[in-house]
Design a protein around this motif. Sequence first.
Motif, PDB file in Angstrom:
ATOM      1  N   ILE A  28       0.835  -1.205   0.000  1.00  0.00           N
ATOM      2  CA  ILE A  28       0.000   0.000   0.000  1.00  0.00           C
ATOM      3  C   ILE A  28       0.872   1.257   0.000  1.00  0.00           C
ATOM      4  O   ILE A  28       0.572   2.244  -0.693  1.00  0.00           O
ATOM      5  N   ILE A  29       1.965   1.246   0.766  1.00  0.00           N
ATOM      6  CA  ILE A  29       2.869   2.402   0.813  1.00  0.00           C
ATOM      7  C   ILE A  29       3.469   2.672  -0.562  1.00  0.00           C
ATOM      8  O   ILE A  29       3.456   3.811  -1.058  1.00  0.00           O
ATOM      9  N   THR A  32       0.859   3.964  -2.983  1.00  0.00           N
ATOM     10  CA  THR A  32       0.542   5.382  -2.736  1.00  0.00           C
ATOM     11  C   THR A  32       1.590   6.289  -3.370  1.00  0.00           C
ATOM     12  O   THR A  32       1.249   7.305  -3.994  1.00  0.00           O
ATOM     13  N   VAL A  35       1.123   6.333  -7.168  1.00  0.00           N
ATOM     14  CA  VAL A  35      -0.032   7.151  -7.553  1.00  0.00           C
ATOM     15  C   VAL A  35       0.314   8.634  -7.472  1.00  0.00           C
ATOM     16  O   VAL A  35      -0.019   9.419  -8.360  1.00  0.00           O
ATOM     17  N   LYS A  36       1.008   9.027  -6.401  1.00  0.00           N
ATOM     18  CA  LYS A  36       1.400  10.428  -6.229  1.00  0.00           C
ATOM     19  C   LYS A  36       2.360  10.885  -7.325  1.00  0.00           C
ATOM     20  O   LYS A  36       2.279  12.032  -7.797  1.00  0.00           O
ATOM     21  N   GLN A  99      -8.415  12.225  -6.257  1.00  0.00           N
ATOM     22  CA  GLN A  99      -8.144  11.325  -5.152  1.00  0.00           C
ATOM     23  C   GLN A  99      -9.387  10.512  -4.767  1.00  0.00           C
ATOM     24  O   GLN A  99      -9.260   9.368  -4.291  1.00  0.00           O
ATOM     25  N   LEU A 103      -9.674   6.640  -4.113  1.00  0.00           N
ATOM     26  CA  LEU A 103     -10.008   6.194  -2.759  1.00  0.00           C
ATOM     27  C   LEU A 103     -11.130   5.157  -2.787  1.00  0.00           C
ATOM     28  O   LEU A 103     -11.070   4.138  -2.092  1.00  0.00           O
ATOM     29  N   LEU A 106      -9.753   1.964  -4.307  1.00  0.00           N
ATOM     30  CA  LEU A 106      -8.858   1.311  -3.354  1.00  0.00           C
ATOM     31  C   LEU A 106      -9.652   0.626  -2.249  1.00  0.00           C
ATOM     32  O   LEU A 106      -9.273  -0.456  -1.775  1.00  0.00           O
ATOM     33  N   TYR A 281      -3.043   4.147   3.708  1.00  0.00           N
ATOM     34  CA  TYR A 281      -2.975   4.891   2.436  1.00  0.00           C
ATOM     35  C   TYR A 281      -3.165   6.382   2.690  1.00  0.00           C
ATOM     36  O   TYR A 281      -2.452   7.223   2.130  1.00  0.00           O
ATOM     37  N   TRP A 282      -4.119   6.723   3.543  1.00  0.00           N
ATOM     38  CA  TRP A 282      -4.428   8.134   3.843  1.00  0.00           C
ATOM     39  C   TRP A 282      -3.215   8.815   4.470  1.00  0.00           C
ATOM     40  O   TRP A 282      -2.871   9.945   4.119  1.00  0.00           O
ATOM     41  N   SER A 285      -0.362   9.152   1.888  1.00  0.00           N
ATOM     42  CA  SER A 285      -0.772  10.139   0.891  1.00  0.00           C
ATOM     43  C   SER A 285      -0.549  11.556   1.407  1.00  0.00           C
ATOM     44  O   SER A 285      -0.052  12.428   0.684  1.00  0.00           O
ATOM     45  N   GLN A 289       2.185  14.200   0.094  1.00  0.00           N
ATOM     46  CA  GLN A 289       1.656  15.492  -0.332  1.00  0.00           C
ATOM     47  C   GLN A 289       2.448  16.641   0.284  1.00  0.00           C
ATOM     48  O   GLN A 289       2.761  17.630  -0.385  1.00  0.00           O
TER      49      GLN A 289
END
Length: 324
Positions: A28-29, A32, A35-36, A99, A103, A106, A281-282, A285, A289
């Motif tokens: 997941i890390i 993320t 995706v970023k 996002q 989300l 996911l 994930y949150w 993210s 960010q």
Amino acid sequence: MFEVCITRPLGWIIQLIYNLVSNYGLAIILFTIIVKLILLPLTIRSQRAMRKTQKIQPLLAEIQQKYANDKEKLQREMTKLYKENNVSMTGGCLPMLLQFPILIGLYQVIQKPLSYIVGVNWSLESVTNEIIRLRDAVGAAAGNLAGQAADMIQKSGQLQLSQWASHVGTSGTALEGVSGGVHPWALNFNFMGLDLSHAPSTALGNIFRGDFSDVAVIALLLIPVIAVVASIFSTKITQMQSGQKNDDNNQAAQMSKSMNFIMPLMTAFFTVTLPAGLGLYWIISSVVQIVQQIAINYFLERKGEEIVVRIPEKKIKHGKKRKK
């Protein structure tokens, strides 16, 4: 359509990563971060748009003061100002809006890991038999799924199925071509001692019952706490780096104030009630960010990019003299 365009591709990416690292949390890390990075060009464009929006605020304030009593004229002049400077009110929000489908997709992947990460073919009779075998093997530990049919467990209990598979193993398995060793449905949900398949609300239930015996379950509450803090910090950094000011007459500032209130509440609700994997994930993210925001702002200032504000030209009507 949403599953084909969003959920399936996300599941495929996580599946590839999980096959490499064999850890759900680490997958997941890395997902993320990927995706970023994919959204980075849009983030840079959004940052430029926000900086330019702040630059035209003095002109916007003049227009609002000048045409305060003429709403129609005010709207026309504001539109002209935005158009002349190629500024969109929604341009800075695009990465954030993107996002949400990620989300949602996911969430589907996390709720149904055997479908999207393992790639189980649920139409096979051997798969149906294996669901029943695992359910019967865990007995009372199956909880509210103990009396459910195989198709219902497949739809709403894939996380539990994976957990059962890790405990029961492959002994006497009904799956074709599988014998001995680790069960193919058993995913490694353990991340730094936390079981990411459980929702932090499980910890709240234990606390209300006065049950503090399982420290790992109680520790799941760290996920929503860190997620909320990271979300608040990310929002603050974004506002600071984009030069937003606390001005009650500034429409962008008013929107930011609303987001400052709404985002932490939304973050807390989702990360408490949904599996901890989504909370991870949150968190990642928000952290990525923050790093991106600081790096992009440094790059734009180092580059010395000058933002030029254009004032819309007034159209002058020339009257023609009539000949007598």
